[in-house]
Design a protein around this motif. Structure first.
Motif, PDB file in Angstrom:
ATOM      1  N   LEU A  79      -2.884 -14.039  -7.175  1.00  0.00           N
ATOM      2  CA  LEU A  79      -2.191 -12.990  -6.854  1.00  0.00           C
ATOM      3  C   LEU A  79      -1.261 -12.523  -8.137  1.00  0.00           C
ATOM      4  CD1 LEU A  79      -1.306 -10.667  -5.004  1.00  0.00           C
ATOM      5  CD2 LEU A  79       0.317 -12.039  -4.249  1.00  0.00           C
ATOM      6  N   LYS A  80      -0.661 -13.624  -8.722  1.00  0.00           N
ATOM      7  CA  LYS A  80       0.263 -13.101  -9.780  1.00  0.00           C
ATOM      8  C   LYS A  80      -0.633 -12.726 -11.057  1.00  0.00           C
ATOM      9  CE  LYS A  80       3.591 -15.278 -12.796  1.00  0.00           C
ATOM     10  NZ  LYS A  80       4.388 -16.449 -13.250  1.00  0.00           N
ATOM     11  N   ALA A  81      -1.877 -13.450 -11.282  1.00  0.00           N
ATOM     12  CA  ALA A  81      -2.797 -13.015 -12.498  1.00  0.00           C
ATOM     13  C   ALA A  81      -3.202 -11.768 -12.182  1.00  0.00           C
ATOM     14  CB  ALA A  81      -3.781 -14.261 -12.441  1.00  0.00           C
ATOM     15  N   GLU A  82      -3.673 -11.289 -11.071  1.00  0.00           N
ATOM     16  CA  GLU A  82      -3.983  -9.955 -10.793  1.00  0.00           C
ATOM     17  C   GLU A  82      -3.210  -8.798 -11.145  1.00  0.00           C
ATOM     18  OE1 GLU A  82      -7.327  -9.358 -10.489  1.00  0.00           O
ATOM     19  OE2 GLU A  82      -8.255 -11.190  -9.989  1.00  0.00           O
ATOM     20  N   MET A  83      -1.894  -9.194 -10.638  1.00  0.00           N
ATOM     21  CA  MET A  83      -0.989  -8.379 -10.860  1.00  0.00           C
ATOM     22  C   MET A  83      -0.469  -8.075 -12.162  1.00  0.00           C
ATOM     23  SD  MET A  83       1.506  -6.483  -8.895  1.00  0.00           S
ATOM     24  CE  MET A  83       1.644  -7.419  -7.296  1.00  0.00           C
ATOM     25  N   LEU A  84      -0.352  -9.169 -13.054  1.00  0.00           N
ATOM     26  CA  LEU A  84      -0.153  -9.079 -14.562  1.00  0.00           C
ATOM     27  C   LEU A  84      -1.036  -8.386 -15.272  1.00  0.00           C
ATOM     28  CD1 LEU A  84       1.546 -12.577 -15.010  1.00  0.00           C
ATOM     29  CD2 LEU A  84       2.666 -10.537 -14.827  1.00  0.00           C
ATOM     30  N   ALA A  85      -2.495  -8.740 -14.748  1.00  0.00           N
ATOM     31  CA  ALA A  85      -3.543  -8.017 -15.518  1.00  0.00           C
ATOM     32  C   ALA A  85      -3.648  -6.687 -15.375  1.00  0.00           C
ATOM     33  CB  ALA A  85      -4.942  -8.749 -15.157  1.00  0.00           C
ATOM     34  N   PHE A  86      -3.193  -6.141 -14.231  1.00  0.00           N
ATOM     35  CA  PHE A  86      -3.349  -4.671 -14.024  1.00  0.00           C
ATOM     36  C   PHE A  86      -2.108  -3.891 -14.327  1.00  0.00           C
ATOM     37  CE2 PHE A  86      -2.933  -1.200 -10.892  1.00  0.00           C
ATOM     38  CZ  PHE A  86      -3.929  -0.738 -11.114  1.00  0.00           C
ATOM     39  N   GLU A 123       7.391 -12.012  -5.714  1.00  0.00           N
ATOM     40  CA  GLU A 123       7.279 -12.742  -7.001  1.00  0.00           C
ATOM     41  C   GLU A 123       6.378 -12.569  -7.618  1.00  0.00           C
ATOM     42  OE1 GLU A 123       6.830 -17.388  -7.327  1.00  0.00           O
ATOM     43  OE2 GLU A 123       8.337 -17.129  -5.851  1.00  0.00           O
ATOM     44  N   ALA A 124       5.381 -12.011  -7.477  1.00  0.00           N
ATOM     45  CA  ALA A 124       4.263 -11.554  -8.739  1.00  0.00           C
ATOM     46  C   ALA A 124       4.900 -10.345  -9.366  1.00  0.00           C
ATOM     47  CB  ALA A 124       2.891 -11.164  -7.921  1.00  0.00           C
ATOM     48  N   VAL A 125       5.441  -9.448  -8.669  1.00  0.00           N
ATOM     49  CA  VAL A 125       6.223  -8.152  -9.184  1.00  0.00           C
ATOM     50  C   VAL A 125       7.119  -8.716 -10.013  1.00  0.00           C
ATOM     51  CG1 VAL A 125       7.316  -6.126  -8.808  1.00  0.00           C
ATOM     52  CG2 VAL A 125       5.486  -6.641  -7.235  1.00  0.00           C
ATOM     53  N   MET A 126       8.024  -9.577  -9.734  1.00  0.00           N
ATOM     54  CA  MET A 126       9.083 -10.038 -10.666  1.00  0.00           C
ATOM     55  C   MET A 126       8.574 -10.396 -11.975  1.00  0.00           C
ATOM     56  SD  MET A 126      11.165 -12.437  -7.921  1.00  0.00           S
ATOM     57  CE  MET A 126      11.810 -13.268  -9.303  1.00  0.00           C
ATOM     58  N   ALA A 127       7.306 -10.786 -12.313  1.00  0.00           N
ATOM     59  CA  ALA A 127       6.778 -11.526 -13.375  1.00  0.00           C
ATOM     60  C   ALA A 127       6.578 -10.314 -14.342  1.00  0.00           C
ATOM     61  CB  ALA A 127       5.820 -12.189 -12.970  1.00  0.00           C
ATOM     62  N   LEU A 128       6.581  -8.997 -13.964  1.00  0.00           N
ATOM     63  CA  LEU A 128       5.944  -7.799 -14.566  1.00  0.00           C
ATOM     64  C   LEU A 128       7.463  -7.587 -15.521  1.00  0.00           C
ATOM     65  CD1 LEU A 128       4.747  -5.458 -11.824  1.00  0.00           C
ATOM     66  CD2 LEU A 128       3.384  -6.707 -13.783  1.00  0.00           C
ATOM     67  N   GLU A 129       7.021  -7.061 -16.795  1.00  0.00           N
ATOM     68  CA  GLU A 129       8.007  -6.691 -17.827  1.00  0.00           C
ATOM     69  C   GLU A 129       8.053  -5.295 -18.074  1.00  0.00           C
ATOM     70  OE1 GLU A 129       7.681  -9.049 -21.106  1.00  0.00           O
ATOM     71  OE2 GLU A 129       7.959 -10.988 -20.103  1.00  0.00           O
ATOM     72  N   LYS A 130       7.912  -4.470 -16.878  1.00  0.00           N
ATOM     73  CA  LYS A 130       7.770  -3.094 -16.960  1.00  0.00           C
ATOM     74  C   LYS A 130       8.410  -2.575 -15.543  1.00  0.00           C
ATOM     75  CE  LYS A 130       4.071  -0.601 -15.864  1.00  0.00           C
ATOM     76  NZ  LYS A 130       2.832  -0.287 -16.039  1.00  0.00           N
ATOM     77  N   PRO A 131       8.834  -1.285 -15.787  1.00  0.00           N
ATOM     78  CA  PRO A 131       9.344  -0.474 -14.358  1.00  0.00           C
ATOM     79  C   PRO A 131       8.277  -0.655 -13.276  1.00  0.00           C
ATOM     80  CG  PRO A 131       9.920   0.553 -16.239  1.00  0.00           C
ATOM     81  CD  PRO A 131       9.173  -0.252 -16.790  1.00  0.00           C
ATOM     82  N   CYS A 132       8.584  -0.874 -12.190  1.00  0.00           N
ATOM     83  CA  CYS A 132       7.559  -0.749 -10.958  1.00  0.00           C
ATOM     84  C   CYS A 132       8.526  -0.577  -9.576  1.00  0.00           C
ATOM     85  CB  CYS A 132       6.988  -2.286 -11.034  1.00  0.00           C
ATOM     86  SG  CYS A 132       5.430  -2.239  -9.548  1.00  0.00           S
ATOM     87  N   SER A 133       7.999   0.202  -8.842  1.00  0.00           N
ATOM     88  CA  SER A 133       8.399   0.621  -7.615  1.00  0.00           C
ATOM     89  C   SER A 133       7.540  -0.136  -6.290  1.00  0.00           C
ATOM     90  CB  SER A 133       8.489   1.913  -7.332  1.00  0.00           C
ATOM     91  OG  SER A 133       9.501   2.309  -8.337  1.00  0.00           O
TER      92      SER A 133
END
Length: 357
Positions: A79-86, A123-133
């Motif tokens: 899940l985290k890998a897919e979130m970060l890739a997208f 937790e996967a969203v937390m790994a993003l380094e950009k704004p996300c809602s």
């Protein structure tokens, strides 16, 4: 701001944006995918394979601009890998074990999917380094329901008699904790939860749901078997809460400090129907059919009365239902009347009819 969510509003906000949807192969998730596709969003869906044949996801088929990943939200690393890739701009979390009666058969899995799975998504969203809602969808059943006829508002106590309802109340606590600890406005991440249930519409073939059970019976000419006909629910067409979720995400993106909270989405206070009313409206819409009561004292407990207070969504989000309960039932049954080869086209037709230009 208009109280009706318009297609222009959705297109202006989501066209060219990247939207991650968990649960996109399910009933509500597939409708959300279709709306966002029409609005011009780039979409990545993450969900298990469809549970039943001829559901909306399969009917729609591959849509341009939609990347589908068939995987489990309990697979934290995937899940985290897919979130970060997208790298999404928006996340809508709908993946869940969504059935009350099934939660009696698989209580531990229900808690694992609905509670731990929600934590994995956040937790996967937390790994993003950009704004996300993020809009995390729970249910109208998260409240400690005393079945008194009171309209439950967002500040009321959480609870849940059955494992499904309790798991979703627990998910609300997870969401609140992540919001307080990791999703402050200074992090450029906004997190809200959306509480809606008894959602009806075409393309749902789940067992133990009244509209799919009714449609199957009407299509085959069988008598509709009904449990708890006097139970009252906040019925609403699927496009009603989806419009609310989409507007909530837009406003959350603009001002996380103001809109990062829980919101109820449901019908107007006077527009709650019994199961009997729903089935008889469906039969009238179809033009024929009959029903019988198969309620059993030995059946698992299901609430007999549930009503939501939608004041906060109406006053803060300028969202209000467009269809009353009987119209929602008619829209749903008209979808099931369509030939299979026309159901995808009819889905988009209903979306365009629902959201004014």
């Amino acid at each position: 701001m208009e109280t009706l969510v318009t297609f222009r509003e959705l297109s202006d906000a989501y066209r060219g944006k990247r939207v991650f949807i968990t649960g996109h192969t399910g009933f509500k998730g597939a409708w959300l995918m279709a709306v966002l596709h029409l609005a011009g969003a780039g979409i990545k869906g993450y969900a298990l394979a469809p549970e039943y044949e001829n559901g909306l996801f399969d009917i729609l088929g591959p849509l341009p601009g939609v990347d589908s990943c068939l995987a489990d939200i309990r697979d934290k690393d995937r899940l985290k890998a897919e979130m970060l890739a997208f790298q999404p701009d928006y996340v809508f979390h709908l993946a869940a074990q969504p059935l009350v009666r099934r939660s009696y058969e698989m209580p531990a899995d229900t808690f694992d999917i609905n509670v731990t799975g929600t934590a994995h998504v956040l937790e996967a969203v937390m790994a993003l380094e950009k704004p996300c809602s993020v809009v995390a969808v729970t249910t109208d059943k998260v409240y400690e329901n005393k079945e008194t006829g009171v309209l439950y508002k967002e500040s009321d106590a959480l609870g849940g008699h059955d494992p499904y309802s309790a798991s979703k109340a627990c998910a609300e606590l997870v969401i609140s904790s992540f919001r307080n600890c990791f999703f402050s406005p200074s992090t450029s991440r906004g997190l809200a939860s959306a509480r809606a249930g008894n959602v009806i519409g075409g393309g749902d073939w789940s067992r133990d749901r009244i509209i799919p059970d009714t449609a199957r019976s009407l299509l085959s000419g069988r008598t509709i078997e009904v449990r708890n006909p006097v139970s009252v629910r906040p019925w609403q067409h699927v496009l009603e809460p989806l419009g609310g979720y989409l507007r909530l995400a837009i406003l959350l993106h603009r001002d996380a400090r103001r809109y990062a909270k829980a919101y109820n989405f449901g019908p107007l206070p006077q527009d709650h129907l019994s199961v009997k009313d729903l089935v008889e409206t469906a039969i009238a819409t179809w033009g024929q059919g009959a029903w019988k009561d198969i309620s059993s004292a030995e059946a698992p407990h299901e609430a007999g009365l549930l009503k939501l207070d939608i004041t906060m969504a109406r006053e803060e989000l300028y969202w209000t239902p467009r269809l009353d309960a009987r119209q929602a039932i008619q829209w749903a049954l008209e979808w099931y009347r369509q030939p299979v080869g026309r159901q995808a086209e009819y889905t988009f037709q209903q979306i365009k009819s629902y959201f004014p230009a």
